[in-house]
Design a protein around this motif. Structure first.
Motif, short mmCIF file in Angstrom:
data_model
loop_
_atom_site.label_atom_id
_atom_site.label_comp_id
_atom_site.label_asym_id
_atom_site.label_seq_id
_atom_site.Cartn_x
_atom_site.Cartn_y
_atom_site.Cartn_z
N ASN A 1 54.44 64.77 55.27
CA ASN A 1 55.38 64.26 56.27
C ASN A 1 56.28 63.23 55.61
OD1 ASN A 1 56.74 63.50 58.56
ND2 ASN A 1 54.90 63.21 59.81
N LEU A 2 57.28 63.72 54.90
CA LEU A 2 58.15 62.83 54.13
C LEU A 2 59.01 61.93 55.00
CD1 LEU A 2 59.28 65.40 51.41
CD2 LEU A 2 57.56 63.60 51.19
N ALA A 3 59.16 62.26 56.27
CA ALA A 3 60.01 61.46 57.15
C ALA A 3 59.33 60.16 57.57
CB ALA A 3 60.40 62.27 58.39
N VAL A 4 58.01 60.10 57.45
CA VAL A 4 57.27 58.91 57.88
C VAL A 4 57.22 57.90 56.74
CG1 VAL A 4 55.02 58.03 58.59
CG2 VAL A 4 55.86 60.19 59.51
N GLN A 5 57.57 56.66 57.05
CA GLN A 5 57.51 55.59 56.06
C GLN A 5 56.66 54.46 56.61
OE1 GLN A 5 61.21 54.28 54.47
NE2 GLN A 5 61.54 56.17 53.37
N SER A 6 55.37 54.63 56.54
CA SER A 6 54.44 53.64 57.07
C SER A 6 53.84 52.82 55.95
CB SER A 6 53.34 54.33 57.86
OG SER A 6 52.37 53.39 58.30
N SER A 7 53.66 51.53 56.20
CA SER A 7 53.05 50.63 55.22
C SER A 7 51.54 50.62 55.34
CB SER A 7 53.59 49.21 55.39
OG SER A 7 54.98 49.17 55.19
N THR A 8 50.99 51.35 56.31
CA THR A 8 49.54 51.42 56.47
C THR A 8 49.10 52.88 56.56
OG1 THR A 8 49.66 51.33 58.90
CG2 THR A 8 49.49 49.23 57.72
N LYS A 9 47.85 53.11 56.24
CA LYS A 9 47.31 54.47 56.31
C LYS A 9 45.81 54.39 56.49
CE LYS A 9 46.96 58.87 53.81
NZ LYS A 9 47.26 59.59 52.55
N GLN A 10 45.28 55.27 57.33
CA GLN A 10 43.84 55.32 57.55
C GLN A 10 43.32 56.71 57.25
OE1 GLN A 10 42.15 53.40 61.09
NE2 GLN A 10 40.98 55.26 61.50
N ASP A 11 42.24 56.79 56.49
CA ASP A 11 41.61 58.07 56.15
C ASP A 11 40.13 58.01 56.51
OD1 ASP A 11 43.70 59.59 55.16
OD2 ASP A 11 43.54 58.72 53.16
N GLN A 12 39.66 58.99 57.27
CA GLN A 12 38.24 59.12 57.57
C GLN A 12 37.64 60.07 56.55
OE1 GLN A 12 36.92 57.37 60.26
NE2 GLN A 12 34.90 57.88 59.46
N LEU A 13 36.72 59.59 55.73
CA LEU A 13 36.20 60.38 54.61
C LEU A 13 34.83 60.99 54.89
CD1 LEU A 13 37.22 58.11 51.59
CD2 LEU A 13 38.53 59.92 52.70
N GLY A 14 34.05 60.40 55.79
CA GLY A 14 32.69 60.90 56.01
C GLY A 14 31.78 60.46 54.88
N ASN A 15 31.10 61.42 54.23
CA ASN A 15 30.25 61.09 53.09
C ASN A 15 31.09 60.66 51.89
OD1 ASN A 15 27.94 61.79 54.44
ND2 ASN A 15 27.57 63.69 53.32
N VAL A 16 30.56 59.75 51.10
CA VAL A 16 31.17 59.41 49.81
C VAL A 16 30.08 59.49 48.74
CG1 VAL A 16 32.09 57.53 48.41
CG2 VAL A 16 33.07 58.00 50.65
N THR A 17 30.35 60.28 47.71
CA THR A 17 29.41 60.41 46.60
C THR A 17 29.90 59.60 45.40
OG1 THR A 17 30.55 62.42 45.89
CG2 THR A 17 28.64 62.69 47.32
N GLU A 18 29.04 59.40 44.43
CA GLU A 18 29.39 58.60 43.26
C GLU A 18 30.61 59.17 42.54
OE1 GLU A 18 25.54 58.88 41.40
OE2 GLU A 18 25.21 56.72 41.69
N GLY A 19 31.56 58.29 42.22
CA GLY A 19 32.75 58.71 41.48
C GLY A 19 33.87 59.24 42.33
N MET A 20 33.70 59.31 43.64
CA MET A 20 34.75 59.84 44.52
C MET A 20 35.94 58.89 44.54
SD MET A 20 34.23 61.16 48.41
CE MET A 20 35.56 61.79 49.41
N ASP A 21 37.14 59.42 44.32
CA ASP A 21 38.31 58.55 44.22
C ASP A 21 39.48 59.05 45.05
OD1 ASP A 21 39.14 60.71 42.71
OD2 ASP A 21 39.00 59.66 40.79
#
Length: 674
Positions: free
Chosen positions: A389-409
């Motif tokens: 969505n290139l039209a959106v210029q937001s200074s904040t962002k939220q991501d729901q990741l669920g599980n996180v394993t070692e080394g996840m980036d």
């Protein structure tokens, strides 16, 4: 560019604003596609290292949050009159905070305890009570045999023919035995799919079979799977699980979608669970049936949406899905692998002889936290680039990741907004006037892909308007809004630089908030804030950039574009990244630079970086060859949005490998070349 590698984030280069430079003149007879210069305005974030409390822990009642942008007050914030805070990120006045008795945090890395659980069993605290569901393909093709080496009881080497299914059963049995011995509280379940889906659960209840008439009915699949969710520890079910596993036999076609969905429902009873799919063919029965090579765009989109739905369900229920397929088969991994990519799992094509090792790698990959949410907060003059969505210029962002394993980036790209003033919405500006910013110290360069657009139209989608505010520090680079377009087929010349205007801040803040739940049930929010300076000298930022961060970010971003079928844009992205590496060697020789140039250090770093991009370019070339051949044979024309359907399994495997734990994988590839 910046790299948030853990508790002490570090930027890879300064934020720089480029001065205007004259666009390169093009020959009228030859139409060239144009791209913006690549820049290092991005950072990598190792999420797994933030899913643990920092040394500075506070109760939830001590957390002060901006009423507008939700930034958390840390040691870098400034209190006014002891009771007011002008947010460092959005500039919002937070007045009358009633901070009597409040002490401002003394660290820029602080953790707040949001919830403390009741008494938790030791096995739960260690994360050893989750489910592991093996989803095994028993379709007819799994009976295909291959000659393999075998060592008998007397140590003699013999050769024997082993079917794919027998190889899977042997590897799974070995790993289940390991789980019983080392993690007896883990719960193991079995699901098999051929023409029908056979749900065995922990093998203590009667098997539930789904036949063709219900394989498209998710409601019935869900209801039956719910009955088998409550699994017992493997220490109590081992004998029956192994007996059931060894009785599996090949039959029918491939109801992979219904089998996967049933396994996800079964696994959802415990957060942090794992689902491992082992298959050798395309889903061709029930929900998730993959369209053929000549399917229309609506069919392809519908199929893609089904697997995204699987991924969302798994992510919401903190399930990690991994996919294993066999060498020499076609499983349309570009679709099936979406579920693994969305949940932090892996996608691998393996030789039958290596199945045991791959099962082991998946099972030993530790889940460090569940219910993980990442919230990014940048200064209001910056925006986080969103390629969807290139039209959106937001200074904040939220991501729901669920599980996180070692080394996840994560890789986060950002740019500088262009607005008429602080109170107006961003203006649209011409492509010639668009520009981006760059972070350097500890950050990686912004992927070239982020500034690209539709190759088929002879142009590229730029990131949109930006604000003429620089960002610099130990290494952040941002171009000014004049910018320049350059031919993708020409080399770039260093541009002159000029100091930023007095209205431009010399430093800007970045904040990462990670909300997570430990395997013991404690819920925390960790907030890390760093301040980085700005520079108007592109050459300085590029000279100081961290090639490991840039390489990892480029590999991840370009691979994601390849999986989406955008191989032309990905090609131009790679070209822009290569040009940037060339510039960082050429520009320091220019007398007009206004900073002291230090030696680049080991030139082999540049060689590794360029070699890795060349390897990826070869994969993109193969994707283009296969796609063009498929499109030429198609009875009807296809749009670019359908290109991803033609990504071969071998190419998709490379892409998925580079999108998962990008920094670790890049450094591993680099080490292997030494």
């Amino acid at each position: 560019m910046m790299s948030f590698d853990g508790p002490a984030p570090a930027l890879a280069s300064r934020v720089e604003f480029d001065s205007p430079s004259k666009p390169r003149t093009e020959k009228k007879k030859k139409k060239r596609k144009k791209v913006r210069k690549s820049d290092p305005n991005l950072f990598t974030l190792d999420i797994s290292k933030y899913c643990a409390p920092s040394a500075d822990i506070h109760p939830n009642s001590k957390m002060v949050i901006c009423s507008n942008c939700k930034a958390v007050m840390t040691s870098v914030s400034t209190l006014q009159d002891g009771n007011s805070w002008i947010c460092d990120f959005c500039g919002t006045p937070n007045l009358d905070l009633q901070l009597e008795g409040f002490t401002k945090p003394k660290s820029d890395d602080i953790t707040f305890l949001l919830k403390k659980p009741e008494v938790v069993a030791a096995k739960d605290k260690a994360g050893e009570n989750h489910n592991v569901i093996f989803v095994i393909d028993i379709s007819g093709s799994m009976g295909t045999t291959k000659e393999m080496n075998h060592i008998d009881a007397n140590g003699r080497h013999t050769r024997t023919y082993v079917s794919r299914l027998d190889a899977v059963k042997k590897a799974a049995e070995f790993q289940i035995r390991q789980l019983k011995d080392e993690s007896p509280n883990i719960k193991v379940g079995l699901v098999a799919f051929g023409s029908n889906v056979e749900m065995y659960g922990d093998c203590h209840s009667e098997m539930v079979e789904f036949k063709r008439d219900v394989l498209n009915d998710t409601n019935q699949l869900t209801r039956k799977a719910e009955d088998l969710k409550n699994l017992k520890p493997i220490s109590k079910t081992f004998d029956k699980v192994i007996k059931t596993l060894n009785k599996l036999d090949v039959r029918g076609n491939t109801a992979l979608g219904p089998g996967l969905w049933s396994a996800l429902v079964m696994a959802s009873s415990v957060k942090g669970s794992k689902v491992i799919i082992c298959t050798d063919g395309c889903a061709n029965n029930g929900i998730g049936t993959l369209p053929d090579d000549y399917a229309d765009e609506l069919e392809i989109t519908a199929c893609r949406d089904v697997y995204k739905g699987f991924g969302n369900y798994a992510k919401d229920n903190n399930i990690t899905v991994s996919v294993i397929s066999m060498e020499g088969t076609d499983c349309k991994l570009v679709h099936l692998g979406t579920v693994a990519q969305m949940t932090g799992g892996t996608v691998d094509i393996v030789n039958q002889a290596n199945l045991n090792d791959q099962f082991g790698n998946i099972l030993t990959s530790r889940t460090v936290a569940v219910d993980v949410m990442v919230y990014l907060c940048l200064h209001h003059s910056l925006y986080i680039r969103d390629r969807d969505n290139l039209a959106v210029q937001s200074s904040t962002k939220q991501d729901q990741l669920g599980n996180v394993t070692e080394g996840m980036d994560m890789v986060v790209e950002f740019g500088v907004k262009t607005v008429s003033n602080e109170n107006e919405a961003p203006m649209d500006i011409s492509e010639e006037d668009q520009q981006t910013g760059t972070l350097a110290a500890g950050m990686a360069e912004a992927p070239a892909a982020a500034g690209m657009t539709e190759a088929a139209e002879g142009k590229f989608d730029f990131d949109g308007p930006q604000k003429s505010t620089p960002v610099s520090a130990e290494n952040v680079f941002v171009q000014n809004i004049t910018g320049e377009e350059v031919s993708s087929s020409s080399s770039q010349q260093p541009s002159s630089s000029q100091p930023p205007s007095s209205s431009q801040p010399s430093k800007l803040p970045f904040q990462v908030q990670v909300k997570f739940t430990t395997r013991g049930g404690e819920e925390y929010l960790r907030a890390v804030t760093i301040i980085r300076e700005c520079t108007d000298q592109r050459a300085k930022a590029e000279h100081e950039m961290d090639l490991d961060v840039v390489g990892a970010a480029t590999s991840k971003t370009v691979s994601e574009m390849g999986l989406a079928g955008q191989y032309e844009n990905a090609m131009f992205a790679l070209k822009a990244k290569k040009n940037m590496s060339v510039r960082r060697k050429i520009q320091p020789q220019c007398d007009s630079l206004e900073f002291e140039v230090e030696a680049l250090g080991n030139d082999t770093d540049d060689e590794y970086y360029m070699d890795d991009l060349s390897d990826l370019q070869g994969v993109l070339s193969e994707q283009r060859r296969v796609t063009k051949a498929q499109l030429a044979a198609a009875p009807t024309s296809k749009s670019e949005s359908a290109y991803s359907h033609y990504v071969s399994d071998s190419v998709a495997n490379v892409y998925y490998d580079r999108t998962n734990k990008a920094m670790q994988k890049f450094q591993k590839r680099k080490a292997s070349k030494k």
